[in-house]
Design an enzyme around this catalytic site. Structure first.
Site, PDB file in Angstrom:
ATOM      1  N   HIS A  49       0.818  -1.212   0.000  1.00  0.00           N
ATOM      2  CA  HIS A  49       0.000   0.000   0.000  1.00  0.00           C
ATOM      3  C   HIS A  49       0.850   1.260   0.000  1.00  0.00           C
ATOM      4  O   HIS A  49       2.040   1.242   0.365  1.00  0.00           O
ATOM      5  CB  HIS A  49      -0.924   0.013   1.232  1.00  0.00           C
ATOM      6  CG  HIS A  49      -0.166  -0.008   2.533  1.00  0.00           C
ATOM      7  ND1 HIS A  49       0.419   1.118   3.079  1.00  0.00           N
ATOM      8  CD2 HIS A  49       0.114  -1.017   3.390  1.00  0.00           C
ATOM      9  CE1 HIS A  49       1.022   0.809   4.212  1.00  0.00           C
ATOM     10  NE2 HIS A  49       0.856  -0.497   4.431  1.00  0.00           N
ATOM     11  N   GLU A 125      -2.185  -7.100   7.712  1.00  0.00           N
ATOM     12  CA  GLU A 125      -0.879  -7.046   8.361  1.00  0.00           C
ATOM     13  C   GLU A 125      -0.896  -7.913   9.627  1.00  0.00           C
ATOM     14  O   GLU A 125      -1.966  -8.240  10.165  1.00  0.00           O
ATOM     15  CB  GLU A 125      -0.544  -5.586   8.707  1.00  0.00           C
ATOM     16  CG  GLU A 125       0.808  -5.352   9.335  1.00  0.00           C
ATOM     17  CD  GLU A 125       1.964  -5.818   8.465  1.00  0.00           C
ATOM     18  OE1 GLU A 125       2.209  -7.038   8.448  1.00  0.00           O
ATOM     19  OE2 GLU A 125       2.622  -4.970   7.830  1.00  0.00           O
TER      20      GLU A 125
END
Length: 260
Positions: A49, A125
């Site tokens: 990202h 994550e």
């Protein structure tokens, strides 16, 4: 003596990763691809990202939902333009369910003609636990040294305090998510927008090493997955040529085991 200790640690690291690969069914080398392997494998481009304020502040994010900052938005646009101008076919776009990945993925999908972004929480994550998430590493070392010790522990089954995941938890979650995506897209090209820690774990599984490598915001990391054969193969790693704003990574977390 230090050299002997380092050699011993390297051997132990390889043994741990080999054990993880056996448990998860992931082979790290493919010597004889089956005939027509391109039609039975999936070519997956992993994208980290765009940058967030917490990346720039070197703050541990984990699974806290931190949005892109202005630089991160620009990086997402550069990634999107890269895929649009390349002309390479893309059959599907996936993302974790956190805002920083979804917003990056939506930018990419729009540039590819409005593809649907498939959201998969398995691509999140690593959860770093409520003792570490939100702190800088310097703050964590001062305030939560025992949690930092667990974070840097090479024991794959050591869970982070405060509800955090172990490395084995992440290996299992990520390998299952990637294998399912590859199974659903045999013979196709897929983009997965995810997190630095996740991409780092993919690298470890694909190479059988315990090294933490720098994963740049907006960088591209290409693997080929052979679903049903339990084999992952790195095709290209760390393409950042499309990024004008990559220099900010000198001050931002690079997606290693400590970054979150």
């Amino acid at each position: 003596m230090p050299e002997i200790r380092n050699n011993r640690r390297n051997v132990q690291d390889k043994q741990r990763l080999a054990k993880a690969s056996r448990i998860l069914g992931v082979q790290t080398k493919w010597h004889n691809p089956p005939v027509g392997f391109k039609s039975t494998s999936s070519l997956i481009t992993l994208v980290r990202h765009g940058e967030t304020l917490w990346n720039a502040e070197r703050r541990l994010q984990g699974q806290l939902d931190v949005p892109l900052n202005q630089t991160g938005v620009l990086q997402a646009q550069e990634v999107a333009e890269h895929f649009r101008s390349s002309g390479d076919p893309v059959n599907a776009v996936y993302s974790s369910d956190l805002t920083r990945t979804k917003d990056t993925a939506e930018c990419v999908a729009a540039a590819l003609g409005g593809l649907t972004v498939h959201v998969d929480p398995g691509l999140r994550e690593r959860c770093l636990g409520d003792q570490l998430q939100g702190l800088t590493m310097k703050e964590a070392q001062l305030q939560k040294p025992s949690a930092v010790a667990v974070l840097r522990n090479r024991d794959l089954n050591a869970k982070l305090p405060g509800g955090g995941e172990s490395q084995m938890d992440v290996f299992k979650r990520v390998s299952e998510a990637v294998e399912k995506i590859a199974t659903d897209h045999k013979g196709e090209n897929v983009i997965i927008v995810t997190h630095g820690g996740v991409i780092n774990h993919v690298y470890q599984l694909a190479t059988g090493t315990h090294s933490s490598v720098s994963i740049v915001n907006g960088g591209l990391y290409l693997i080929r997955v052979f679903p049903g054969h339990d084999s992952w193969q790195i095709e290209n790693w760390g393409d950042c040529g499309h990024l004008q704003f990559v220099s900010v990574q000198k001050d931002a977390f690079g997606g290693t085991i400590d970054s979150g």
